[in-house]
Write an enzyme that holds these catalytic residues in place. Structure first.
Site, mmCIF file in Angstrom:
data_model
loop_
_atom_site.group_PDB
_atom_site.id
_atom_site.type_symbol
_atom_site.label_atom_id
_atom_site.label_comp_id
_atom_site.label_asym_id
_atom_site.label_seq_id
_atom_site.Cartn_x
_atom_site.Cartn_y
_atom_site.Cartn_z
ATOM 1 N N ASP A 1 -8.634 -1.168 6.194
ATOM 2 C CA ASP A 1 -8.491 0.259 5.885
ATOM 3 C C ASP A 1 -8.489 1.138 7.125
ATOM 4 O O ASP A 1 -9.487 1.731 7.502
ATOM 5 C CB ASP A 1 -9.542 0.724 4.870
ATOM 6 C CG ASP A 1 -8.905 0.811 3.486
ATOM 7 O OD1 ASP A 1 -7.784 0.294 3.342
ATOM 8 O OD2 ASP A 1 -9.495 1.397 2.574
ATOM 9 N N LYS B 1 0.865 -1.187 0.000
ATOM 10 C CA LYS B 1 0.000 0.000 0.000
ATOM 11 C C LYS B 1 0.898 1.232 0.000
ATOM 12 O O LYS B 1 1.738 1.383 0.887
ATOM 13 C CB LYS B 1 -0.900 -0.032 1.241
ATOM 14 C CG LYS B 1 -1.936 1.066 1.292
ATOM 15 C CD LYS B 1 -2.901 0.795 2.440
ATOM 16 C CE LYS B 1 -3.822 1.972 2.690
ATOM 17 N NZ LYS B 1 -4.633 1.750 3.907
ATOM 18 N N ASP C 1 -16.621 0.008 0.164
ATOM 19 C CA ASP C 1 -15.339 -0.441 -0.393
ATOM 20 C C ASP C 1 -14.340 -0.752 0.722
ATOM 21 O O ASP C 1 -13.274 -1.291 0.458
ATOM 22 C CB ASP C 1 -14.750 0.610 -1.349
ATOM 23 C CG ASP C 1 -14.598 1.966 -0.679
ATOM 24 O OD1 ASP C 1 -15.601 2.494 -0.184
ATOM 25 O OD2 ASP C 1 -13.477 2.496 -0.635
ATOM 26 N N ARG D 1 0.717 -5.052 3.493
ATOM 27 C CA ARG D 1 -0.502 -5.431 4.204
ATOM 28 C C ARG D 1 -0.866 -6.876 3.892
ATOM 29 O O ARG D 1 -0.807 -7.293 2.738
ATOM 30 C CB ARG D 1 -1.630 -4.484 3.792
ATOM 31 C CG ARG D 1 -2.965 -4.818 4.429
ATOM 32 C CD ARG D 1 -3.917 -3.655 4.359
ATOM 33 N NE ARG D 1 -4.428 -3.397 3.027
ATOM 34 C CZ ARG D 1 -5.321 -2.438 2.763
ATOM 35 N NH1 ARG D 1 -5.773 -1.662 3.728
ATOM 36 N NH2 ARG D 1 -5.753 -2.247 1.536
HETATM 37 P P1 AMP Z 1 -9.855 4.967 1.117
HETATM 38 O O1 AMP Z 1 -10.486 6.206 1.629
HETATM 39 O O2 AMP Z 1 -8.473 4.728 1.635
HETATM 40 O O3 AMP Z 1 -10.711 3.767 1.277
HETATM 41 O O4 AMP Z 1 -9.644 5.182 -0.449
HETATM 42 C C1 AMP Z 1 -10.705 5.401 -1.348
HETATM 43 C C2 AMP Z 1 -10.192 5.325 -2.762
HETATM 44 O O5 AMP Z 1 -9.229 6.336 -3.019
HETATM 45 C C3 AMP Z 1 -9.523 4.009 -3.118
HETATM 46 O O6 AMP Z 1 -9.879 3.703 -4.450
HETATM 47 C C4 AMP Z 1 -8.073 4.338 -2.979
HETATM 48 O O7 AMP Z 1 -7.262 3.494 -3.754
HETATM 49 C C5 AMP Z 1 -8.021 5.766 -3.498
HETATM 50 N N1 AMP Z 1 -6.865 6.507 -2.985
HETATM 51 C C6 AMP Z 1 -6.659 6.898 -1.709
HETATM 52 N N2 AMP Z 1 -5.481 7.558 -1.593
HETATM 53 C C7 AMP Z 1 -4.913 7.581 -2.817
HETATM 54 C C8 AMP Z 1 -3.696 8.112 -3.365
HETATM 55 N N3 AMP Z 1 -2.804 8.740 -2.620
HETATM 56 N N4 AMP Z 1 -3.480 7.907 -4.680
HETATM 57 C C9 AMP Z 1 -4.353 7.277 -5.457
HETATM 58 N N5 AMP Z 1 -5.502 6.759 -5.019
HETATM 59 C C10 AMP Z 1 -5.807 6.906 -3.707
HETATM 60 MG MG MG Z 2 -10.328 1.899 1.031
#
Ligand code: AMP
Ligand code: MG
Length: 465
Positions: A254, A108, A244, A172
């Site tokens: 997450d 990650k 998700d 992870r």
């Molecule tokens: P999360 O809030 O961590 O569950 O992320 C929601 C979505 O945003 C997922 O599709 C992640 O892969 C994407 N995402 C979160 N941070 C980044 C990042 N720095 N670069 C690209 N995608 C991201």
């Molecule tokens: Mg996520």
């Protein structure tokens, strides 16, 4: 060496994109997890090698790895988003551990993928240290969770709102990264072939005793009820219970703005982005039901008679709160030393929580010292506590049980932030001390057991993405 045995990559091609990690400038290990490596069938001596560092920072592809980014969708804060996916993560592959369990190995913070949208695909050091600490603490606390095999600094800088920050990558480990959102994406695309292949893989991998979509739904909802009850019993607030971020295997996944509450209050919210408190402590069981309803919806296309399926699935979802209530009673009764609770014990527990709430007791401390001769010191209304205590004593609480389930140490927000801050300044000693403390949570430790002072209390947490 990692004894890869990959199955996700055999699913229909539209469910993922083959994607290697993007190399980094100057990787260095922060921490590696030798006991976890052993469980995974990975030689712990290899884990600290230069080859492992190159592989786990994305600078080389480990033999047998078939790196990919998975596609998924999801409801974020209740709003449908059809285009999520591994935007900053790469699945290296799977291993079957010495315990016979198949698990994913994922990097990650590994760089951009087709699902990155406007993101940089990277992770900052702070969120990586937070995830490492909290997921390993959750494991030690007996909560189903993804785990952390390693964390590295990348030597690269990532730009975030706070400015330029050190980059890092966490390795992870999960029973799988298949989410409610993975099913939702295939259902939304009306790709019944892919949905069906996913369903078959999930049965084989996680629910070998289930033989139908209804049986799967029942089993997944049962694990969710048990998981959320465990969270509640520890004062854990996930913070982003989007679909998700709900693992089909029933693990906590997450660790973003998650936090353990200090002072007990059911409306507690930490996440800065959760402005309406959708994912507040007390809302978590309700949200789990909502999320499982979305999962049920995504399974409907697999059913021959869809009207009948709606009826059958609705009954399963409607049964979830009853399961949850029973689990809640079981885990909270254990906290007050009652192994075989009766329905009347619910009121006894609720009375205690009310006294804690009214007086602002620290949740973890109040339970950890409940059997102590000075227990009353942790309650503001000592008269109310004395009355409660007399009723409780009449139930003959089991002190050994209480000591087994009530942690002395949780990853307190102020401690986690202090460890992160030191790490950002290049000093990982506080991180290592805190990690040692939170992974032996039933052993009191003067430095880490105490509740924060008013000055130390953290009120907001951030995703840091
Ligand atoms: P999360 O809030 O961590 O569950 O992320 C929601 C979505 O945003 C997922 O599709 C992640 O892969 C994407 N995402 C979160 N941070 C980044 C990042 N720095 N670069 C690209 N995608 C991201
Ligand atoms: Mg996520």
């Amino acid at each position: 060496m990692i004894p890869f045995d990959n199955s996700y990559a055999r699913l229909p091609a539209q469910m993922f994109t083959r994607q290697t990690a993007t190399p980094v400038r100057d990787p260095a290990f922060i921490v590696t997890n030798a006991p976890l490596a052993a469980t995974l069938g990975i030689d712990p001596a290899w884990l600290t090698s230069d080859a492992a560092l190159a592989g786990l920072s994305g600078n080389s592809v480990i033999a047998g790895s078939d790196p990919l980014a998975a596609a998924y969708a999801g409801h974020q804060f209740g709003n449908w988003n059809p285009g999520l996916g591994d935007g900053r993560a790469v699945l290296l592959g799977e291993v079957v551990g010495t315990d016979g369990i198949r698990r994913d190995i994922q990097l990650k913070g590994a760089g951009r993928t087709p699902y990155s949208r406007s993101g940089d695909g990277r992770a900052a050091l702070g969120p990586v240290l937070r995830e490492y600490l909290v997921s390993e603490a959750m494991y030690a606390l007996g909560v189903p969770t993804t785990r952390a095999l390693a964390a590295v600094t990348t030597g690269d800088t990532v730009l975030r709102e706070e400015g330029p920050l050190a980059g890092a990558i966490i390795t992870r480990i999960a029973q799988s990264h298949i989410r409610v959102g993975t099913f939702q994406l295939m259902a939304a695309r009306e790709d019944t072939a892919a949905l069906s292949a996913l369903f078959e893989q999930v049965l084989e991998r996680h629910y070998p005793d289930a033989d139908s979509p209804a049986a799967l739904l029942k089993a997944v909802t049962k694990r969710q009820a048990e998981l959320v009850a465990k969270w509640m019993s520890l004062g854990f607030i996930h913070g982003v219970m989007n679909t998700d971020n709900v693992s089909i295997a029933g693990e906590t996944i997450d660790y973003g703005p998650c936090a353990f509450m200090d002072v007990y209050h059911p409306e507690t919210v930490f996440s800065a982005i959760d402005q309406h408190g959708r994912y507040a402590y007390q809302n978590q069981p309700r949200i789990a039901v909502w999320n499982m309803a979305q999962f049920a919806t995504s399974l409907i296309p697999l059913m021959p008679d869809q009207d009948k399926a709606v009826e059958e699935f609705t009954a399963i979802i409607n049964a979830l709160p009853t399961h949850y209530d029973a689990e809640w009673l079981r885990v909270f009764a254990a906290k007050i030393g009652i192994a075989d609770p009766v329905e009347d014990d619910r009121a006894l527990i609720e009375d205690l929580l009310r006294i804690m709430q009214d007086g602002g007791s620290d949740f973890t401390v109040a339970f950890a010292y409940l059997n102590d001769k000075d227990a009353k010191d942790h309650f503001t209304d000592q008269a109310a506590f004395a009355t409660w205590q007399a009723a409780w004593r009449a139930r003959n609480p089991d002190a050994a049980l209480m000591a087994q389930v009530n942690p002395q140490i949780i990853p307190r927000n102020h401690q986690v932030e202090a460890a992160i801050k030191a790490g950002q300044d290049g000093d990982f000693a506080p991180f290592h001390r805190l990690l040692a403390a939170v992974t032996t949570p039933y052993v009191a430790d003067a430095e880490f057991s105490a509740a924060p002072t008013l000055d130390q209390t953290v009120r907001r947490t951030f995703c840091g993405t």
